[in-house]
Design an enzyme around this catalytic site. Structure first.
Site, PDB file in Angstrom:
ATOM      1  N   HIS A  66       4.148  -7.641   0.223  1.00 47.54           N
ATOM      2  CA  HIS A  66       3.749  -8.913  -0.363  1.00 47.54           C
ATOM      3  C   HIS A  66       4.471  -9.140  -1.694  1.00 47.54           C
ATOM      4  O   HIS A  66       5.035  -8.217  -2.284  1.00 47.54           O
ATOM      5  CB  HIS A  66       2.238  -8.941  -0.566  1.00 47.54           C
ATOM      6  CG  HIS A  66       1.458  -8.953   0.722  1.00 47.54           C
ATOM      7  ND1 HIS A  66       0.575  -9.962   1.049  1.00 47.54           N
ATOM      8  CD2 HIS A  66       1.436  -8.089   1.767  1.00 47.54           C
ATOM      9  CE1 HIS A  66       0.038  -9.708   2.233  1.00 47.54           C
ATOM     10  NE2 HIS A  66       0.547  -8.568   2.689  1.00 47.54           N
ATOM     11  N   ASP A  95       0.860  -1.172   0.000  1.00 47.55           N
ATOM     12  CA  ASP A  95       0.000   0.000   0.000  1.00 47.55           C
ATOM     13  C   ASP A  95       0.905   1.234   0.000  1.00 47.55           C
ATOM     14  O   ASP A  95       1.919   1.268   0.707  1.00 47.55           O
ATOM     15  CB  ASP A  95      -0.858   0.054   1.262  1.00 47.55           C
ATOM     16  CG  ASP A  95      -2.025  -0.915   1.235  1.00 47.55           C
ATOM     17  OD1 ASP A  95      -2.030  -1.840   0.400  1.00 47.55           O
ATOM     18  OD2 ASP A  95      -2.934  -0.765   2.072  1.00 47.55           O
ATOM     19  N   SER A 121       8.545   3.171   4.983  1.00 48.43           N
ATOM     20  CA  SER A 121       9.626   3.533   4.080  1.00 48.43           C
ATOM     21  C   SER A 121       9.232   3.349   2.633  1.00 48.43           C
ATOM     22  O   SER A 121       8.165   3.763   2.213  1.00 48.43           O
ATOM     23  CB  SER A 121      10.913   2.803   4.384  1.00 48.43           C
ATOM     24  OG  SER A 121      11.971   3.447   3.705  1.00 48.43           O
TER      25      SER A 121
END
Length: 281
Positions: free
Chosen positions: A144, A88, A247
């Site tokens: 992911h 995200d 980050s």
């Protein structure tokens, strides 16, 4: 040079990160509730997506920050030929790697060799494709797999811990190639690819699903760890790592192994959404 940028050069990066690492794991309830509540309010964190929706139920701030989502909160694009977003966040930049150089921001670039830690590792990506995704404090902080892959090697590259917020990316030369980072080399169906977990000021802790906490400790020299023969294969969309704080994630692909969509800078993306296309078998 603005004051915010000048401050990036003056801060004792690692000392501050060590303090934050401890502070975000302190279980003293008034402290952790204050930190969590501040982030939820200021960044409008959507707790309805979390497996534990009560922000004050978490043991400490880092447990909240690395929270697991509900099983139905993110879905992978059902087409196996679609390259997935690993995180995200917002697109910082994405596109072609030109003669080994990766675009950072207007007037700024860096080399794949600098990012990965050596020329030989960068050779397959000389004219490939890249995607850089910035995670803000409001985002889900687990990373992911963009496609299925078998882990070949990780490389812990030492460096500074500058901010990677947009103001710093525009002003600090080669910031992603200067920050402490973990380079994860995978072999996929169509060839190698790389997932780079880039640390940032106050948020420079990285853990993987195969090795647990990797950063800290901070490195003084490049550290390599081979996983050849260990058969660590992660499926497309599977969790691979997390930032203990936030980050940037950078993906690299050799030419011909992925075609990225033309997503503009600052376009929001979520885990499992389309970033591009893989070659059709």
């Amino acid at each position: 040079m603005t004051f915010n940028v000048l401050l990036q050069y003056m801060l004792p990066h690692r000392a501050l990160s060590r303090v934050v690492y401890w502070a975000t794991r302190w279980t003293f309830k008034p402290w952790k509730d204050f930190l969590i509540g501040t982030v939820v309010r200021n960044y409008q964190v959507n707790m309805a997506e979390a497996a534990q929706p009560d922000p004050l139920a978490y043991q400490h701030f880092n447990a909240f920050f690395t929270r697991k989502l509900r099983a139905d909160a993110r879905r992978a694009d059902a087409d196996p030929g679609i390259l997935l977003s690993p995180a995200d966040g917002k697109i910082s930049q994405m596109g072609k790697i030109v003669d080994g150089r990766i675009f950072q921001a207007k007037g700024q670039d860096y080399t794949a060799a600098e990012l990965l830690g050596d020329e030989a590792s960068a050779a397959p990506y000389r004219n490939g494709r890249f995607a850089t995704i910035y995670l803000s404090p409001r985002d889900y902080h687990r990373v992911h797999m963009p496609l299925s892959g078998t882990l070949r090697e990780t490389v812990h590259v030492p460096g500074r811990i500058f901010s990677v917020a947009p103001f710093a990316v525009e002003a600090i030369p080669r910031v992603f190639a200067r920050n402490e980072r973990l380079v994860c080399h995978f072999d996929g169906e169509h060839g190698p690819f790389v997932v780079v977990m880039v640390g940032a000021v106050l948020v420079s802790s990285v853990a993987t699903v195969w090795d647990g906490l990797v950063i800290p400790p901070y490195a003084s020299s490049i550290g390599r760890k081979s996983f050849t023969g260990q058969n660590i294969t992660l499926e497309r969309f599977a969790e691979m790592a997390r930032f203990n704080m936030g980050s940037t994630v950078i993906l690299l692909f050799p030419d011909g192994t992925a075609e990225l969509d033309a997503l503009p800078s600052q376009q929001s993306v979520r885990v499992g959404e389309r970033l591009g296309l893989l070659p059709r078998s």
